[in-house]
Design a protein around this motif. Structure first.
Motif, short mmCIF file in Angstrom:
data_model
loop_
_atom_site.label_atom_id
_atom_site.label_comp_id
_atom_site.label_asym_id
_atom_site.label_seq_id
_atom_site.Cartn_x
_atom_site.Cartn_y
_atom_site.Cartn_z
N ALA A 3 0.83 -1.20 0.15
CA ALA A 3 0.27 -0.55 -0.26
C ALA A 3 1.14 1.32 -0.11
O ALA A 3 2.33 1.21 0.73
CB ALA A 3 -0.82 0.07 0.58
N THR A 4 -0.10 2.22 -0.76
CA THR A 4 1.14 3.76 -0.57
C THR A 4 1.12 4.35 0.84
O THR A 4 0.01 4.11 0.91
CB THR A 4 0.50 4.31 -2.28
OG1 THR A 4 0.76 4.10 -2.70
CG2 THR A 4 1.02 5.24 -1.81
N GLU A 5 1.77 4.39 0.93
CA GLU A 5 2.01 5.28 2.19
C GLU A 5 2.69 6.71 1.76
O GLU A 5 2.53 7.89 1.59
CB GLU A 5 3.63 5.46 3.14
CG GLU A 5 3.47 5.38 4.72
CD GLU A 5 4.66 5.42 4.79
OE1 GLU A 5 5.09 5.83 6.05
OE2 GLU A 5 5.49 4.29 4.72
N LEU A 6 1.49 7.75 2.78
CA LEU A 6 0.91 8.88 3.10
C LEU A 6 1.36 9.94 3.93
O LEU A 6 1.83 8.97 4.88
CB LEU A 6 -0.81 8.83 2.08
CG LEU A 6 -1.36 8.61 0.88
CD1 LEU A 6 -3.05 9.09 1.35
CD2 LEU A 6 -0.70 8.77 -0.07
N SER A 7 1.91 10.96 4.02
CA SER A 7 1.57 11.75 5.22
C SER A 7 1.05 11.59 5.96
O SER A 7 -0.44 12.25 4.97
CB SER A 7 2.02 13.23 4.10
OG SER A 7 3.79 13.06 3.50
N GLY A 8 0.52 11.77 6.59
CA GLY A 8 -0.79 12.61 7.69
C GLY A 8 -0.54 13.74 8.04
O GLY A 8 0.48 14.08 7.84
N PRO A 9 -0.99 13.78 8.81
CA PRO A 9 -1.84 15.24 8.91
C PRO A 9 -0.31 16.45 10.02
O PRO A 9 -0.13 14.79 10.86
CB PRO A 9 -3.26 15.76 10.55
CG PRO A 9 -3.69 13.75 9.91
CD PRO A 9 -2.60 13.50 8.96
N SER A 10 0.71 17.04 9.40
CA SER A 10 1.35 18.07 10.01
C SER A 10 1.26 19.06 10.54
O SER A 10 1.00 20.07 9.67
CB SER A 10 2.55 17.61 9.19
OG SER A 10 3.76 18.15 8.96
N GLY A 226 -0.61 11.53 -4.51
CA GLY A 226 -0.62 9.81 -3.85
C GLY A 226 0.83 9.07 -3.48
O GLY A 226 0.99 8.17 -3.68
N ARG A 227 1.55 9.76 -2.55
CA ARG A 227 2.64 9.35 -2.47
C ARG A 227 3.13 10.70 -0.54
O ARG A 227 2.56 11.44 -0.80
CB ARG A 227 4.01 9.61 -2.68
CG ARG A 227 4.15 10.69 -3.64
CD ARG A 227 5.21 10.82 -4.89
NE ARG A 227 5.27 12.33 -5.26
CZ ARG A 227 4.33 12.83 -5.85
NH1 ARG A 227 3.81 11.74 -6.84
NH2 ARG A 227 4.75 13.91 -6.42
N ALA A 228 4.13 10.14 -0.02
CA ALA A 228 4.68 11.11 1.60
C ALA A 228 4.76 12.04 0.73
O ALA A 228 5.62 11.72 -0.61
CB ALA A 228 5.11 10.33 1.70
N VAL A 229 4.28 13.44 1.24
CA VAL A 229 5.93 14.84 0.56
C VAL A 229 6.00 15.25 1.48
O VAL A 229 6.83 14.76 2.67
CB VAL A 229 4.03 15.84 0.81
CG1 VAL A 229 3.01 15.32 -0.40
CG2 VAL A 229 3.89 16.42 1.69
N PRO A 230 7.11 15.80 1.03
CA PRO A 230 8.41 16.03 1.66
C PRO A 230 8.55 16.74 2.53
O PRO A 230 9.23 18.36 2.22
CB PRO A 230 9.45 16.64 0.65
CG PRO A 230 8.78 17.27 -0.70
CD PRO A 230 7.32 15.96 -0.55
N THR A 231 7.83 16.39 3.44
CA THR A 231 7.39 17.78 4.43
C THR A 231 8.56 18.26 5.38
O THR A 231 8.48 19.64 5.97
CB THR A 231 6.56 17.22 6.08
OG1 THR A 231 7.32 15.90 6.35
CG2 THR A 231 5.35 16.21 5.12
N ALA A 232 9.49 18.00 5.55
CA ALA A 232 11.35 18.24 5.79
C ALA A 232 12.02 19.50 5.22
O ALA A 232 12.69 20.20 5.34
CB ALA A 232 11.91 17.74 6.39
N ASP A 233 11.31 19.55 3.47
CA ASP A 233 12.35 20.36 2.97
C ASP A 233 11.31 21.87 2.24
O ASP A 233 11.56 22.36 1.74
CB ASP A 233 12.67 19.78 1.80
CG ASP A 233 13.19 18.04 2.13
OD1 ASP A 233 13.91 17.98 2.71
OD2 ASP A 233 12.66 17.31 1.03
N ILE A 234 10.25 22.52 3.28
CA ILE A 234 9.30 23.82 2.64
C ILE A 234 10.61 24.38 2.97
O ILE A 234 10.66 24.29 4.24
CB ILE A 234 8.51 23.66 2.50
CG1 ILE A 234 8.21 23.36 4.84
CG2 ILE A 234 7.11 22.65 1.75
CD1 ILE A 234 5.93 23.81 4.48
N SER A 235 10.22 25.66 2.37
CA SER A 235 10.62 26.51 3.69
C SER A 235 10.01 26.99 4.53
O SER A 235 8.89 27.03 5.61
CB SER A 235 9.53 27.81 2.64
OG SER A 235 9.94 28.26 1.01
#
Length: 235
Positions: A3-10, A226-235
């Motif tokens: 199963a594709t792993e999505l990012s949870g609420p952050s 459709g995938r986890a997003v790079p939550t550590a890399d935004i401005s």
């Protein structure tokens, strides 16, 4: 099949988006003259709507008072007026500034400083860039990211001046439309109008009217990607 792993609420991601917007809005990096000029680019007139559908739509939503329907002598309640104006502007001259500009003008006081309105729009565009980076290339569906830009601009240009921006962004995330291609999500007719109207609505609703899911920006964009997003890399 895995199963594709999505990012949870952050909540941290939403907070960083809000912090970036507030920095752009208040840090002085935006030239006052440029901000004021941007605030005044909303055309007071447009060529009459060419399609019968647009004219019919205007007739259905028109009401005394409210916001002007560009290119007509009519007015309508704010939400449908923003839908109509956003669609009209997208058809006449597609541009990423229209959704946040329409929302900011609708949220601002009639005598608001154009510099403040323009800065709110530019801050909204910064959030649009951040959200685009989070979404990444080739998503499963394309959300109307301009909803986030419009919500940011409306929050900053309105009476709260961004104090409620974290909650506004999380609410706006749930008001995005998901469509199958990038053009429809950003500049196509009524979806462009939806971005302006839904973003304004996210900022205009009273705080006790609805409670957004904390951190929903990252989770919603992850679902679209459709995938986890790079939550550590935004401005």
């Amino acid at each position: 099949m895995t199963a594709t792993e999505l990012s949870g609420p952050s909540p941290a991601v939403t907070a960083r988006l809000a912090e970036h917007a507030l920095s752009v809005y208040s840090s002085g990096i935006v030239d006052d003259a440029a901000a004021a000029a941007l605030a005044e680019t909303l055309p007071s007139e447009l060529a009459p709507a060419e399609s019968d559908g647009a004219a019919t739509w205007a007739g259905l939503i028109a009401a005394d008072g409210g916001s002007p329907l560009l290119g007509t002598t009519r007015t309508a309640p704010t939400y449908p007026a923003l839908m109509w104006n956003g669609a009209r502007l997208a058809a006449a001259a597609p541009g990423r500034q229209w959704a946040p500009l329409l929302a900011a003008v609708a949220a601002a006081a009639a005598d608001a400083d154009p510099v403040r309105v323009g800065r709110a729009v530019i801050a909204g565009e910064a959030v649009l860039d951040d959200a685009t980076e989070l979404l990444g290339a080739d998503p499963v569906a394309y959300p109307t990211l301009a909803t986030l830009a419009a919500a940011t601009a409306a929050s900053l240009a309105g009476p709260a001046e961004g104090a409620d921006l974290v909650d506004v962004l999380d609410l706006a995330a749930s008001l995005q439309l998901f469509v199958p291609d990038a053009e429809h999500a950003s500049t196509h007719g009524w979806t462009a109008g939806h971005a302006a109207a839904s973003g304004w609505l996210a900022a205009a609703l009273p705080a006790d009217a609805i409670t957004p899911m904390p951190g929903s920006v990252a989770h919603t964009l992850s679902a679209a990607a459709g995938r986890a997003v790079p939550t550590a890399d935004i401005s």
